[in-house]
Design a protein around this motif. Structure first.
Motif, PDB file in Angstrom:
ATOM      1  N   LEU A 103     -35.267 -32.005  12.541  1.00 42.40           N
ATOM      2  CA  LEU A 103     -35.557 -30.941  12.439  1.00 42.40           C
ATOM      3  C   LEU A 103     -37.394 -31.444  11.626  1.00 42.40           C
ATOM      4  O   LEU A 103     -37.171 -31.980  11.019  1.00 42.40           O
ATOM      5  CB  LEU A 103     -34.890 -29.896  11.215  1.00 42.40           C
ATOM      6  N   HIS A 104     -38.449 -30.580  12.071  1.00 40.81           N
ATOM      7  CA  HIS A 104     -39.852 -30.464  11.461  1.00 40.81           C
ATOM      8  C   HIS A 104     -39.209 -29.888  10.318  1.00 40.81           C
ATOM      9  O   HIS A 104     -38.072 -29.494   9.632  1.00 40.81           O
ATOM     10  CB  HIS A 104     -41.017 -29.947  12.145  1.00 40.81           C
ATOM     11  N   ALA A 105     -40.395 -29.790   9.545  1.00 40.98           N
ATOM     12  CA  ALA A 105     -40.328 -29.189   8.527  1.00 40.98           C
ATOM     13  C   ALA A 105     -40.067 -27.815   7.846  1.00 40.98           C
ATOM     14  O   ALA A 105     -39.875 -26.761   6.828  1.00 40.98           O
ATOM     15  CB  ALA A 105     -41.478 -29.964   7.735  1.00 40.98           C
ATOM     16  N   ASP A 106     -40.925 -27.217   9.294  1.00 42.00           N
ATOM     17  CA  ASP A 106     -40.536 -25.572   9.320  1.00 42.00           C
ATOM     18  C   ASP A 106     -39.107 -25.374   9.892  1.00 42.00           C
ATOM     19  O   ASP A 106     -38.826 -24.147  10.448  1.00 42.00           O
ATOM     20  CB  ASP A 106     -41.554 -24.884  10.378  1.00 42.00           C
ATOM     21  N   GLY A 107     -38.199 -26.014   9.902  1.00 40.26           N
ATOM     22  CA  GLY A 107     -37.235 -26.051  10.604  1.00 40.26           C
ATOM     23  C   GLY A 107     -36.808 -25.550  12.152  1.00 40.26           C
ATOM     24  O   GLY A 107     -35.754 -26.152  12.341  1.00 40.26           O
TER      25      GLY A 107
ATOM     26  N   MET B  31     -30.383 -35.807   5.505  1.00 42.75           N
ATOM     27  CA  MET B  31     -31.508 -36.868   4.761  1.00 42.75           C
ATOM     28  C   MET B  31     -33.308 -35.495   5.173  1.00 42.75           C
ATOM     29  O   MET B  31     -33.201 -35.439   6.290  1.00 42.75           O
ATOM     30  CB  MET B  31     -31.681 -37.756   6.190  1.00 42.75           C
ATOM     31  N   LEU B  32     -33.597 -35.854   3.601  1.00 51.03           N
ATOM     32  CA  LEU B  32     -34.969 -35.229   3.879  1.00 51.03           C
ATOM     33  C   LEU B  32     -35.892 -35.828   3.224  1.00 51.03           C
ATOM     34  O   LEU B  32     -36.024 -37.173   2.614  1.00 51.03           O
ATOM     35  CB  LEU B  32     -34.675 -34.466   2.078  1.00 51.03           C
TER      36      LEU B  32
ATOM     37  N   GLY C 145     -47.745 -37.108  -0.811  1.00 49.04           N
ATOM     38  CA  GLY C 145     -47.797 -35.596  -1.586  1.00 49.04           C
ATOM     39  C   GLY C 145     -46.859 -35.274  -1.510  1.00 49.04           C
ATOM     40  O   GLY C 145     -46.621 -34.454  -2.858  1.00 49.04           O
ATOM     41  N   GLY C 146     -45.277 -35.213  -1.899  1.00 49.92           N
ATOM     42  CA  GLY C 146     -44.168 -34.944  -1.858  1.00 49.92           C
ATOM     43  C   GLY C 146     -43.446 -33.605  -1.509  1.00 49.92           C
ATOM     44  O   GLY C 146     -43.062 -33.272  -1.033  1.00 49.92           O
ATOM     45  N   ALA C 147     -44.763 -33.493  -0.806  1.00 45.92           N
ATOM     46  CA  ALA C 147     -44.002 -32.088   0.227  1.00 45.92           C
ATOM     47  C   ALA C 147     -42.782 -32.954   1.471  1.00 45.92           C
ATOM     48  O   ALA C 147     -42.554 -33.962   2.305  1.00 45.92           O
ATOM     49  CB  ALA C 147     -45.293 -31.277   1.439  1.00 45.92           C
ATOM     50  N   LEU C 148     -42.336 -31.569   1.636  1.00 43.70           N
ATOM     51  CA  LEU C 148     -40.960 -32.042   2.560  1.00 43.70           C
ATOM     52  C   LEU C 148     -41.809 -32.126   3.940  1.00 43.70           C
ATOM     53  O   LEU C 148     -42.371 -31.221   4.869  1.00 43.70           O
ATOM     54  CB  LEU C 148     -40.115 -30.706   2.804  1.00 43.70           C
ATOM     55  N   SER C 149     -41.567 -33.257   4.905  1.00 41.50           N
ATOM     56  CA  SER C 149     -42.194 -33.477   6.525  1.00 41.50           C
ATOM     57  C   SER C 149     -41.356 -33.518   7.891  1.00 41.50           C
ATOM     58  O   SER C 149     -41.209 -33.799   8.488  1.00 41.50           O
ATOM     59  CB  SER C 149     -42.619 -35.097   5.820  1.00 41.50           C
ATOM     60  N   GLY C 150     -39.719 -33.176   6.549  1.00 37.61           N
ATOM     61  CA  GLY C 150     -39.039 -33.421   7.694  1.00 37.61           C
ATOM     62  C   GLY C 150     -37.360 -33.884   7.699  1.00 37.61           C
ATOM     63  O   GLY C 150     -37.080 -33.716   6.128  1.00 37.61           O
ATOM     64  N   ARG C 151     -36.350 -32.985   8.274  1.00 35.57           N
ATOM     65  CA  ARG C 151     -34.804 -33.035   8.197  1.00 35.57           C
ATOM     66  C   ARG C 151     -34.497 -33.655   8.874  1.00 35.57           C
ATOM     67  O   ARG C 151     -34.188 -33.834  10.175  1.00 35.57           O
ATOM     68  CB  ARG C 151     -34.367 -32.152   7.681  1.00 35.57           C
TER      69      ARG C 151
END
Length: 398
Positions: free
Chosen positions: A332-336, A303-304, A309-315
């Protein structure tokens, strides 16, 4: 707004909607071991939980030799807090239950005896069910121990035994609310009308396509104004292709479904058309769910989440076995990097933050009933796994 939130919650999470069919509301099921999803000649179940969100509560349910629920006792910190006693007629039909309560600090005791100075459970309310010859519940009465009526609910059925009308009355016998259900020739609910105090009426209508799938759901408020609307479109194979959800006349969300060559759901993407924080929590922002299927069975669901703004914020990544059971997940945070979880330390009875994967645990007895289940956090540093939450059932049998 409150009604819209309730309708929207049904739209997004109702199991009946997940099956693309509305089957309607009915009286509560009879309280039996089968209804409680138990197997074998169960005599009693003691249910406790541990974890950050748990409390010192234990629930003990007992059943008779036929599997009917006899009592439900609730304990807090080893003190008996309440007792429900279920009643049955000679035909084995549930006819209600009695509610007993213990004053706070009353202590631990059996239902019929108590230590010196400790008051026994006191009967506070009686709930009586009136049944017709077919076994349909036609009335529920809520009474004080002296017989004073606190309120009642009446049920009416159609010739097929489906609930047609549910009416609530207050202690004066005056109608406080009424829900009417209409069905189509296939037995699906096509309309629900809600009558409230003061003569106001709201309603929800359902429309199905030629395959029998729910294609349209609309909810109208007391003034006849369209409050919520969901449109569902399907592909040639009858699979969901697109959903559009509206608040009033404004589109709120659009959901797209995409499938792989074998017909399995591959992606589900949600687009937030008109962000309204006051209508829906931030957890339902625009996002995408991606499914990956494994050759040996099982699948992974990712789940993304995206910011405005359309940027990935978490997974969030969830892994399922071949039977469809979730066995592991991680956030996970956006940085993994992993999101830390609050875990429970039984030794100190306190919580602390820990980064790691959540692993599902489940144990069963010889009858196939689960006796332990929950999630353990497996630390990234290789430390001892800690419970995120855990449920334990101690089961005895006849």
């Amino acid at each position: 707004m409150r009604q819209f939130a309730a309708v929207l919650a049904v739209m997004l999470s109702c199991p009946a909607l997940a099956q693309n069919v509305i089957t309607g509301m009915t009286p509560r099921e009879e309280p039996t071991a089968v209804q409680d999803s138990l197997r074998g000649p169960v005599r009693s179940v003691r249910h406790t939980s541990t974890g950050v969100l748990s409390s010192d509560v234990a629930i003990v349910t007992t059943y008779d030799s036929t599997g009917r629920r006899a009592e439900l006792l609730t304990y807090q910190s080893d003190d008996l807090r309440s007792r429900l006693v279920y009643t049955w007629d000679e035909r084995g039909r549930n006819t209600g239950w009695d509610y007993y309560a213990v004053p706070r600090g009353g202590g631990l005791h059996t239902p019929t005896t108590s230590p010196t100075g400790t008051p026994p459970p006191t009967l506070r309310e009686r709930h009586v069910y009136v049944l017709d010859e077919a076994g349909h519940r036609i009335e529920e009465r809520k009474l004080l121990p002296n017989g004073t009526l606190l309120g009642r609910m009446a049920f009416a059925y159609d010739s097929a035994g489906r609930t047609r009308l549910m009416t609530s009355f207050d202690h004066r016998g005056e109608e406080s609310s009424r829900t009417a259900q209409e069905y189509d020739a296939a037995g699906r609910v096509r309309a629900q009308r809600f009558f409230h105090a003061g003569g106001k009426e709201s309603r929800t209508v359902y429309v199905y396509d030629e395959r029998g799938n729910l294609a349209l759901m609309e909810s109208y408020d007391f003034d006849g104004r369209l409050e919520a609307r969901q449109v569902t479109r399907y592909d040639g194979a009858g699979r969901k292709r697109e959903e559009e959800i509206y608040h009033d006349a404004r589109p709120r969300w659009r959901v797209e479904y995409r499938y792989d060559a074998e017909g399995r759901l591959r992606e589900k993407e949600t687009f937030d058309k008109n962000p309204r924080p006051d209508v829906m929590p931030a957890t339902h922002e625009r996002g995408k769910v991606v499914y990956t299927y494994h050759p040996g069975g099982g699948h992974t669901m990712e789940m993304l989440s995206y910011d405005a703004g359309g940027a990935l914020s978490g997974r969030r990544v969830e892994r399922f076995d071949a039977s469809g059971k979730r066995v592991e997940w991680e956030e996970l945070h956006a940085d993994g990097t992993r999101v830390e979880q609050s875990v429970f330390d039984p030794a100190t009875r306190s919580a602390h933050r820990l980064a790691g994967r959540m692993r599902w645990i489940e144990e069963f007895d010889a009858h196939g009933n689960w006796t332990r289940r929950g999630y353990m956090v497996v630390p990234d540093d290789g430390g001892t796994p800690r419970p995120l939450w855990e449920n334990v059932r101690e089961i005895t049998y006849w």
